[in-house]
Design an enzyme around this catalytic site. Structure first.
Site, PDB file in Angstrom:
ATOM      1  N   ASP A  37     -14.465  -7.164  12.283  1.00 39.71           N
ATOM      2  CA  ASP A  37     -13.518  -7.195  11.176  1.00 39.71           C
ATOM      3  C   ASP A  37     -13.775  -8.369  10.258  1.00 39.71           C
ATOM      4  OD1 ASP A  37     -11.159  -6.521   9.669  1.00 39.71           O
ATOM      5  OD2 ASP A  37     -10.224  -8.258  10.603  1.00 39.71           O
ATOM      6  N   HIS A  75     -12.516  -3.031  10.133  1.00 38.46           N
ATOM      7  CA  HIS A  75     -11.217  -3.219   9.483  1.00 38.46           C
ATOM      8  C   HIS A  75     -10.311  -1.993   9.566  1.00 38.46           C
ATOM      9  CE1 HIS A  75      -8.599  -5.809   7.225  1.00 38.46           C
ATOM     10  NE2 HIS A  75      -8.384  -4.889   6.315  1.00 38.46           N
ATOM     11  N   TRP A 113     -11.270  -4.695  -2.954  1.00 33.68           N
ATOM     12  CA  TRP A 113      -9.844  -4.714  -2.633  1.00 33.68           C
ATOM     13  C   TRP A 113      -9.001  -4.753  -3.906  1.00 33.68           C
ATOM     14  CZ3 TRP A 113      -5.997  -8.832  -2.555  1.00 33.68           C
ATOM     15  CH2 TRP A 113      -4.849  -8.507  -1.823  1.00 33.68           C
ATOM     16  N   SER A 123      -4.013  -6.313   7.957  1.00 35.62           N
ATOM     17  CA  SER A 123      -4.632  -6.746   6.720  1.00 35.62           C
ATOM     18  C   SER A 123      -3.613  -7.522   5.879  1.00 35.62           C
ATOM     19  CB  SER A 123      -5.192  -5.542   5.972  1.00 35.62           C
ATOM     20  OG  SER A 123      -6.053  -5.938   4.945  1.00 35.62           O
ATOM     21  N   TYR A 124      -3.365  -7.125   4.633  1.00 32.39           N
ATOM     22  CA  TYR A 124      -2.359  -7.831   3.844  1.00 32.39           C
ATOM     23  C   TYR A 124      -0.976  -7.700   4.470  1.00 32.39           C
ATOM     24  CZ  TYR A 124       0.034  -9.798  -0.202  1.00 32.39           C
ATOM     25  OH  TYR A 124       0.791 -10.599  -1.019  1.00 32.39           O
ATOM     26  N   TYR A 160       0.805  -1.229   0.000  1.00 36.37           N
ATOM     27  CA  TYR A 160       0.000   0.000   0.000  1.00 36.37           C
ATOM     28  C   TYR A 160       0.836   1.276   0.000  1.00 36.37           C
ATOM     29  CZ  TYR A 160      -3.365  -3.510   1.487  1.00 36.37           C
ATOM     30  OH  TYR A 160      -4.145  -4.643   1.572  1.00 36.37           O
TER      31      TYR A 160
END
Length: 591
Positions: free
Chosen positions: A270, A305, A189, A141-142, A75
């Site tokens: 989440d 999230h 996403w 997250s990722y 990101y």
């Protein structure tokens, strides 16, 4: 109750590029530390296959060696506020663009290269001349996935991780749930990630594109000519069972090889809450060393999230400022314990900390779920029909006797629409506790409620709906949702789940239905912690769709992706002595 419910929303309206911001590092320290900081940008880190990944390095401008805090993100690594603050507290901070993202070379294929690239980057960072050799990782997250996959490869110098709001595998709970595609998440996403993918393609080939003829075929006008911006999305839909494609990166198979301490952070609302909890439970039980097993910690708040508002608002509900998490303070305290062996609260406190909704307070636990929780069955009942809130569906602990079944039609052309809940990413469908009453008037939503409670009832742990049902279709879905109904009628979302009938027996294969045959559908609603206050009611919805959180089942037996026929399914839900359907709740005794 201590909570305030509001009809306006805090969540900002997000443009497509802002989707990336919501998934970016959450850590922001209020105060810098005492040390001056040196910054190096655009440093190349070679991977084993020759691809260079780009990092920025923030380190104390002082003699000595320091532990490393590494973040690997798709990101955009450029986050000087975080880098400067963490480095000023005595850490070498390495921020990296993952393969094929922003300034790093290579092709981005989610999950596929993160174990090897994570290993190589950790060992590179450990060898820096100003490093102590101990490396920790953090992010959500990722960015949590990059940590879990690195830990799966067990690089020798990775000592600790802090993954939050992330998954334990990438089939179940990231791309699919109960066999159904998590459509809104994977679509939104992937769309957010495509912004940088398109930028990279445009930057790499401007001459070829501009010199091509005819002019009206310019590749940014004729967008399909740009190429597939998310080829992995096609792969995910093609691999709709838990096959070798997914097993290659299933971190939950590798807990026994992991040697790291870990602070796992989850949110009740989440989209990856189940995975975060499973990572803690799996590593606590199976990690490769006694130190790693003892070094697992779990924090679960009311979060979705991304962070709450300053007043602690998630979805419709203000949980209070006690729900606002100080990310930097937690990270630094965790790193002090895990990387520098300081005897702080992480060394001496309970391993589990949960936010109990309803009471809206934090509570320490020795395990999750609490050992004192008792599995309690609330059976489904109805005499004239549970269709909509106008029906007579009810929940209680009495076994059913002779009762007629409930029936409804599921038409994939008219699915039940998603209202909040466990969602990500973007402004069209916002996450968190949301009023579910707009769905209660539908005939294809079965509604079962307790009478108003005479005293507080706490539910903390994993929730399952065991639904005895039959369908006229060869494939269909069954969904379940638990809500907390206050005296005004407001139906607050707590948890939900789905089972795709073809995957009711196994995620690894498809077993079509025999129309009309009664089957048991175990619907996993994941976990929550909530006190249903006196005067409130427990309510369960049973239906066959929750769109677009999950894709619509066409009911035809065809794969949902590319199905040519949409068939209406006639559903029958049983709740009699021979076929008792029940909501199974972990009830915690109250003082």
């Amino acid at each position: 109750m201590n909570e305030e419910r509001t009809t306006s929303r805090w969540w900002p309206v997000l443009a497509s590029t802002a989707v990336l911001v919501t998934l970016a590092p959450l850590a922001r320290a209020a105060e810098p530390g005492p040390l001056p900081v040196t910054v190096e940008t655009r440093v190349k880190v070679p991977m084993r296959d020759g691809v260079n990944l780009i990092v920025d390095i923030y380190r104390p401008r002082a003699e000595g060696r320091y532990p490393v805090l590494l973040q690997r993100t798709p990101y955009d690594r450029r986050d000087p506020a975080t880098g400067l603050v963490l480095a000023s507290h005595g850490y070498v901070v390495v921020l990296q663009d993952t393969r094929g993202r922003f300034d790093s070379e290579g092709e981005f294929r989610p999950f596929q290269n993160e174990a090897a690239d994570g290993y190589d980057t950790v060992e590179w960072a450990a060898a820096l001349p100003y490093s102590t050799g101990k490396v920790g990782m953090w992010g959500g997250s990722y960015v949590g996935a990059t940590q879990m996959l690195a830990a799966m490869a067990h690089p020798p110098h990775l000592a600790a991780i802090h993954p939050y709001v992330t998954a334990s595998e990438y089939y179940e709970g990231w791309t699919y749930q109960g066999g159904a595609l998590m459509q809104w998440f994977v679509s939104s996403w992937s769309s957010g990630l495509a912004v940088d993918t398109l930028r990279r393609k445009a930057a790499a080939r401007p001459r070829d594109w501009v010199e091509g003829l005819p002019e009206q075929g310019y590749h940014l006008i004729d967008l399909p000519a740009v190429g597939d911006l998310a080829p992995y999305l096609r792969e995910w839909m093609a691999h709709d069972t838990l096959d070798d494609y997914w097993k290659a990166t299933r971190v939950s198979d590798h807990y026994g090889e992991m040697t790291v301490k870990a602070l796992h952070q989850a949110g009740w609302h989440d989209i990856f809450s189940r995975g975060s909890i499973e990572n803690y439970l799996g590593m606590r039980a199976k990690a490769a060393t006694p130190e790693a097993r003892a070094g697992q910690r779990l924090v679960i708040g009311p979060w979705a999230h991304w962070q709450t508002s300053p007043e602690g608002k998630v979805g419709d509900v203000v949980f209070g400022k006690q729900a606002v998490w100080d990310d930097d303070a937690a990270l630094l305290e965790w790193a002090d314990f895990a990387l520098e062996d300081q005897p702080n609260a992480y060394a001496t406190g309970a391993p589990v900390r949960i936010f109990v909704m309803g009471d809206n307070t934090w509570r320490d636990e020795q395990e999750f779920p609490p050992a004192r929780a008792r599995a309690t069955r609330y059976y489904l009942h109805a005499a004239t029909g549970a269709n909509s809130a106008a029906g007579d569906g009810r929940l209680d602990t009495d076994l059913p006797k002779k009762e007629p079944p409930d029936r409804f039609d599921y038409d994939p052309n008219d699915p039940v629409r998603t209202l909040g809940g466990r969602l990500c990413c973007g402004a069209a469908y916002l996450p968190g506790p949301t009023d579910q009453r707009p769905s209660e008037s539908r005939r294809d939503v079965l509604v079962y409620s307790t009478p108003p409670l005479e005293s507080d009832l706490e539910v903390t742990g994993f929730i399952t709906a065991e639904i005895q049902a039959a369908s006229s279709a060869v494939d269909t879905d069954f969904t379940a949702m638990l809500v907390d109904v206050d005296p005004s009628g407001y139906a607050r979302y707590l948890s939900d789940g789905i089972v795709r009938a073809r995957h009711r027996k196994s995620r690894e294969r498809s077993d079509l239905l025999e129309p009309g045959r009664i089957e048991t559908y175990a619907i996993d609603l994941w976990a929550t912690s909530n006190v249903f206050k006196a005067g409130h009611r427990l309510r369960l919805y049973v239906s066959s769709s929750n769109f677009p959180r999950f894709d619509r089942n066409p009911n035809s037996g065809e794969p949902a992706a590319g199905a040519a026929r949409l068939v209406t399914a006639h559903q029958t839900v049983y709740h009699d002595a021979a076929h008792p359907s029940a909501l199974v709740l972990p009830v915690v005794p109250r003082p």
